[in-house]
Scaffold this motif. Sequence first.
Motif: not given
Lengths: 302, 305
Positions: B206-225
């Motif tokens: 996985a490239g940098t952006w895939t990691i951001l949008y597929r792995i990190i972002l889904p884990l950040c739901k509380p902070v996005l809220a």
Amino acid sequence: MATATWRTAKPQARREAIEGYISLLPWMIGFVGFTAIPLAASVYLGFTQWNIIEPPQWIGLDNYVRMFTRDPLFWQALKVTLGFVALSLPLKLVFGLGLALLLNLKIPGMNFFRTVFYIPAVISGVAVSLMWMWLLQPDTGVVNTMLYFLGIQGPNWFWDPNWALPSVAMMSVWKVGGSAVIYLAGLQNIPAHLYEAAQIDGAGRWARFWRITLPLLTPTLFFQLIIEMIDSFKVFTEAFVITQGGPLKATYFYLLYFYEEAFQNFNMGYASALALVLTIIILLATVFVNYTSKRWVFYESE
Amino acid sequence: MSQSKDLGPLIAAEAGDSRNRAITSAINGVTARRWLGYGAVYVVLTAIAIVFMIPLLWMFATSLKSRSEIFAWPPSWIPEQPLWSNYAMAFEKYPLARFMMNTSVLVIFNIIGELLAVPLIAYGFARLNFPFKRVLFILMLSTMMIPGQIKLIPLYSIYSRLGLVNTYVPLVLPAFFGNPFFIFLMVQYIRTIPRDLDEAARIDGAGTWTILYRIILPLCKPVLAVMIVFTFLWVWNDFLQPLIYLNDFYSYPISVGLAFFRGRYSVEWNLFMAATLVSILPVLVLYFFAQRHLIGGIASLGLKG
């Protein structure tokens, strides 16, 4: 990373650096466009006379000389704003902390009270202002009615030069639930074993408060003091909506003066100078509080 | 952010703790005294809660009264006959629906802007290595200290030269470059996510952006809220900026719209209080549903409502 030069860096690291800058690009554009350039322009405009239509005219220090030597409105605005800071900060500190201490008691149902106390903090300044205007009506307002039944002749609040500023301060105390929640978080971070140890040593309630709670809460108090001080310098909505600076300029807050000069009289040069002076005052006040913090803020690691 | 994650268990622990203590104290035979103490605290808290709620309750009572009743002496808490029609009249008298629509548009675009910009920027600060990162991060933090008012005049003149005054652009555009408060909040949050996840994905190609949008972002739901809730609150309540940038009455957001009517119909406080109450209703609803995120955000960062 910073030590390795671009040329000697591995392709892997070089690629990561490029990706890093790409990710930061929105912020960097925003920083230049929305912070750096406007800030520099504002400093420059403070040395000019400018009505926004014709090009700005360089007048050196004239704006500042006028402000400090022959502008009674500037001094009035400064007096009102500093008065408000001096009045509202201690009130909010005491009430906020008191409320947080109550909320921190380990008894059932606290979530309900926390919810209720926090409500005022989420309501907009305009709605709150309109509401208090109605509450504090001299004749028919609910506050004066209740005072009447207690046998007290209520003042004219916003419409009395002596009471207008305290009235605005009172409104800000109504929103104190906002700071109470922050103090509460600070209180809940104090390790329970300290209290247990103190209790074993026979420390009473007061001793525990003065020797454990208060010292360990000072970092939170310090943080909150700075945030609330900066906020108190920036009162605008209440003055604009309720009193429009009156009566007799008793609530002529600094930002109201800035707004009138900039966007009603279009003295953009002078208003820029006003904004810069406010920024410097806020900065100095922050540095001062920060300086005193060495004496009273306690960090556990020390 | 870790604060908000901690709050749930903390509150649960609190409840359990008090139950255990109640049991122990019953054994010790001091229950009566303890409950007396509880009672005193509840009385104090209830008294404060009533004082805090009086303004809102009075506003509600006023909104249901007739025009003659609002100036009656002595004023009553409960209207003789609640006039719910006041609300319909408030919508007729003031373009409330229009104002609230306008504010909603501003809220939505601001949220979109923050959601696009903040994760990208925060990810760069939290995970990628590049020269001057530390300096740039400190620079970003220091911009939080600068009062926004000092930038107002130059920005206004730029927008005015670009013909963007009296549009929503000045009120929406900055969100697309990320709010430093949110960036900081999210950087802190991403730092708590184990790096092993990134490494594993990278090994899988996985490239940098895939990691951001597929792995990190889904884990950040509380902070996005937290971001969404605060953006909503700040934009809904913002007053000075729309006041400066908008001239057209029908483009006003609810805050400026309401303030505009102040004094104009000063005898009709019943309708006016109805309108004010309607204007804060969305915020109250949001507050009750998103309380956990809100209070978590406040506790961890000192964000204000």
